[in-house]
Design a protein around this motif. Structure first.
Motif, short mmCIF file in Angstrom:
data_model
loop_
_atom_site.label_atom_id
_atom_site.label_comp_id
_atom_site.label_asym_id
_atom_site.label_seq_id
_atom_site.Cartn_x
_atom_site.Cartn_y
_atom_site.Cartn_z
N ASP A 1 -76.69 10.55 52.23
CA ASP A 1 -75.86 9.54 51.41
C ASP A 1 -76.27 8.11 51.52
O ASP A 1 -76.57 7.50 52.36
CB ASP A 1 -74.24 9.81 51.80
N ILE A 2 -76.69 7.63 50.21
CA ILE A 2 -77.32 6.39 50.12
C ILE A 2 -76.20 5.22 50.23
O ILE A 2 -75.01 5.58 49.81
CB ILE A 2 -77.77 6.22 48.83
N ALA A 3 -76.56 4.04 50.84
CA ALA A 3 -75.53 2.93 51.05
C ALA A 3 -75.12 2.28 49.90
O ALA A 3 -76.16 2.15 49.01
CB ALA A 3 -76.17 2.16 52.23
N GLY A 4 -73.99 2.05 49.70
CA GLY A 4 -73.57 1.34 48.61
C GLY A 4 -73.52 2.33 47.18
O GLY A 4 -73.65 3.60 47.38
N ASN A 5 -72.68 1.84 46.23
CA ASN A 5 -72.64 2.63 44.81
C ASN A 5 -73.86 2.24 44.20
O ASN A 5 -73.80 1.12 43.33
CB ASN A 5 -71.25 2.30 44.30
N GLN A 6 -74.57 3.21 43.91
CA GLN A 6 -75.98 2.82 43.09
C GLN A 6 -76.29 3.89 41.82
O GLN A 6 -75.45 4.91 42.00
CB GLN A 6 -77.11 2.79 43.90
N LYS A 7 -76.79 3.37 40.98
CA LYS A 7 -77.02 4.38 39.87
C LYS A 7 -77.93 5.18 40.09
O LYS A 7 -78.73 5.16 40.88
CB LYS A 7 -77.35 3.41 38.57
N GLU A 8 -77.95 6.28 39.17
CA GLU A 8 -78.83 7.39 39.47
C GLU A 8 -80.35 7.00 39.52
O GLU A 8 -81.19 7.41 40.27
CB GLU A 8 -78.77 8.42 38.64
N ARG A 9 -80.67 6.24 38.60
CA ARG A 9 -82.05 5.46 38.48
C ARG A 9 -82.43 4.84 39.90
O ARG A 9 -83.53 5.12 40.44
CB ARG A 9 -82.41 4.81 37.26
N GLU A 10 -81.76 4.00 40.43
CA GLU A 10 -81.98 3.33 41.51
C GLU A 10 -81.89 4.32 42.65
O GLU A 10 -82.96 4.10 43.63
CB GLU A 10 -80.55 2.32 41.53
N ILE A 11 -81.03 5.23 42.81
CA ILE A 11 -81.25 6.22 43.82
C ILE A 11 -82.59 7.05 43.69
O ILE A 11 -83.02 7.16 44.88
CB ILE A 11 -80.03 7.43 44.00
N ALA A 12 -82.93 7.39 42.57
CA ALA A 12 -84.24 8.11 42.59
C ALA A 12 -85.40 7.13 43.27
O ALA A 12 -85.92 7.82 43.77
CB ALA A 12 -84.42 8.44 41.10
N HIS A 13 -85.25 5.94 42.80
CA HIS A 13 -86.41 5.12 43.23
C HIS A 13 -86.21 4.93 44.96
O HIS A 13 -87.40 4.87 45.48
CB HIS A 13 -86.31 3.65 42.49
N LYS A 14 -85.29 4.94 45.26
CA LYS A 14 -84.94 4.76 46.79
C LYS A 14 -85.33 5.79 47.30
O LYS A 14 -85.98 6.15 48.51
CB LYS A 14 -83.44 4.47 47.22
N PHE A 15 -85.21 7.05 46.85
CA PHE A 15 -85.70 8.36 47.58
C PHE A 15 -87.04 8.50 47.59
O PHE A 15 -87.59 8.84 48.74
CB PHE A 15 -85.23 9.65 46.82
N GLU A 16 -87.71 7.98 46.44
CA GLU A 16 -89.11 8.11 46.43
C GLU A 16 -89.80 7.22 47.32
O GLU A 16 -90.60 7.35 48.07
CB GLU A 16 -89.70 7.55 44.86
N ALA A 17 -89.18 5.62 47.68
CA ALA A 17 -89.45 5.05 48.54
C ALA A 17 -89.58 5.48 49.89
O ALA A 17 -90.39 5.31 50.85
CB ALA A 17 -88.90 3.74 48.32
N ILE A 18 -88.40 6.10 50.40
CA ILE A 18 -87.92 6.60 51.66
C ILE A 18 -89.05 7.76 52.02
O ILE A 18 -89.70 7.95 53.01
CB ILE A 18 -86.51 6.97 51.75
N GLU A 19 -89.21 8.76 51.01
CA GLU A 19 -90.14 9.78 51.14
C GLU A 19 -91.68 9.54 51.36
O GLU A 19 -92.31 9.89 52.49
CB GLU A 19 -90.09 10.66 49.85
N ASN A 20 -92.01 8.49 50.79
CA ASN A 20 -93.34 7.80 50.97
C ASN A 20 -93.65 7.20 52.27
O ASN A 20 -94.56 7.18 52.83
CB ASN A 20 -93.72 6.72 49.70
N GLN A 21 -92.40 6.44 52.63
CA GLN A 21 -92.42 5.77 53.97
C GLN A 21 -92.65 7.02 55.21
O GLN A 21 -93.29 6.81 55.98
CB GLN A 21 -91.01 5.15 54.25
N PHE A 22 -92.00 8.03 55.03
CA PHE A 22 -91.98 9.16 55.94
C PHE A 22 -93.52 9.87 55.93
O PHE A 22 -94.13 10.31 56.72
CB PHE A 22 -90.97 10.17 55.80
N ARG A 23 -94.00 9.98 54.58
CA ARG A 23 -95.37 10.46 54.52
C ARG A 23 -96.48 9.92 55.28
O ARG A 23 -97.51 10.26 55.52
CB ARG A 23 -95.53 10.83 52.89
N LYS A 24 -96.20 8.39 55.53
CA LYS A 24 -97.18 7.91 56.24
C LYS A 24 -97.29 8.16 57.55
O LYS A 24 -98.29 7.80 58.29
CB LYS A 24 -96.86 6.26 56.02
#
Length: 360
Positions: A309-332
């Protein structure tokens, strides 16, 4: 998100180690950050140590196999013949483990988005099934055929000398594997044996049990030859050959079973689960985690799927970008081969860290 080959991991980009700030979810205060960091560091270390251990074992086994073969021809001892087969099997096994080590580190590509890590388990299983079982069959067959052999004058001196030298060499190789296992085990508070049994690294496990079986087999062969020489009864020698064969078969069955476990999708330990969950809960953009799937896809490589569950009330596009950023962070983090995040369903039960992370 989409499953794709992970980005190239640079040496200076790793995700932050667990911090001491209060994370979301009960039980976080009692999780030792240093212990969790040790687990992650241990599992993400490179394979160079394992490869060195295998090369030492292969070199020792080749020398020993040649010496045992010469002694077997000179003495005609069934136990020495079994030990010759054992050492040639060990040398072949080590060669296949080197292949496994090399194949497993190939980077992910479009045809293998989770990488080639499981090749390590395939080649290790081939080594266990083909080479160890072949050594087992030869040893047992030799023992059976020599059980009722006629007594003959035999000088076992050269055989005992070679067994003594082999014991020293095999003991050194076993010591190297043990020290490596002990080092990794201490990092996560488990014994060397516990670590080598449960590690995701089949190369270290193969070498360790190969060398352990070799040392035990040498003791059995020496005792059998000694009893033959003392009593004049050849069945002692044959019995030693059969025992060595059974020992090799038992090791083969165990290694086949462990490699099969990892090939079909083996769960991670509680420590690794705690590390991944703490990293998710400690992320500033994640409020909670309702689902976490972790499995080994290769030596020291994990595939993670999580519903968050993402913090705050965010739009679908913003959530998609946050997911991508978090995934890339873990991939490192070299521990994670691939990471996929998705949204938790509304009102889903959330995961919390246990008060105590149990040992492997």
């Amino acid at each position: 998100m989409s499953l794709k080959p992970p980005e190239t991991k640079s040496k200076d980009t790793t995700i932050a180690q667990p911090t001491t700030r209060i994370a979301r979810g009960a039980g976080m205060d009692s999780l030792d950050p240093n212990h969790v960091a040790n687990v992650a560091t241990d599992e993400s270390e490179p394979h160079s140590g394992s490869l060195t251990t295998v090369l030492i074992a292969v070199g020792a086994n080749l020398v020993i196999a040649i010496a045992k073969t010469v002694a077997a021809v000179m003495t005609g001892s069934a136990s020495m013949i079994a030990e010759s087969a054992h050492s040639w099997a060990d040398a072949g096994n080590g060669t296949l483990l080197i292949v496994a080590e090399k194949k497993a580190v190939k980077p992910a590509d479009s045809s293998h988005p989770l990488g080639y890590g499981k090749e390590s388990y395939v080649w290790s299983m081939i080594a266990a099934f083909g080479v160890f079982m072949a050594g087992s069959i030869v040893s047992i067959y030799t023992g059976i055929t020599e059980w009722n052999a006629a007594e003959s004058e035999t000088n076992y001196t050269i055989g005992f000398i070679i067994l003594a030298v082999a014991f020293v060499l095999e003991g050194f190789s076993l010591g190297q594997a043990y020290l490596q296992s002990k080092k990794h085990g201490e990092a996560i508070n488990v014994s060397a044996i516990g670590y080598v049994i449960n590690t995701s690294n089949p190369t270290l496990r193969g070498v360790f049990f190969e060398d352990l079986a070799a040392v035990i087999g040498l003791a059995v062969a020496a005792a059998s030859m000694g009893m033959h020489a003392y009593t004049g009864q050849p069945f002692w020698d044959a019995l030693g050959s059969i025992i060595v064969g059974i020992l090799l078969g038992a090791v083969a069955i165990f290694l086949i079973s462990r490699n099969r476990d990892f090939l079909v999708g083996y769960k991670v330990s509680e420590q690794i689960h705690g590390y991944a969950l703490s990293e998710l809960l400690n992320h500033a953009d994640i409020d909670s985690v309702s689902y976490l799937h972790l499995e080994w896809v290769g030596p020291k490589k994990i595939f993670m799927v999580a519903a968050v569950d993402i913090a705050g009330n965010q739009k679908e596009r913003e959530i998609a970008h946050k997911f991508e950023a978090i995934e890339n962070q873990f991939r490192k983090d070299p521990l994670f081969q691939e990471v996929i995040l998705t949204l938790s369903v509304p009102d889903a039960d959330v995961l919390t860290l246990p008060d105590i992370v149990t040992p492997l």
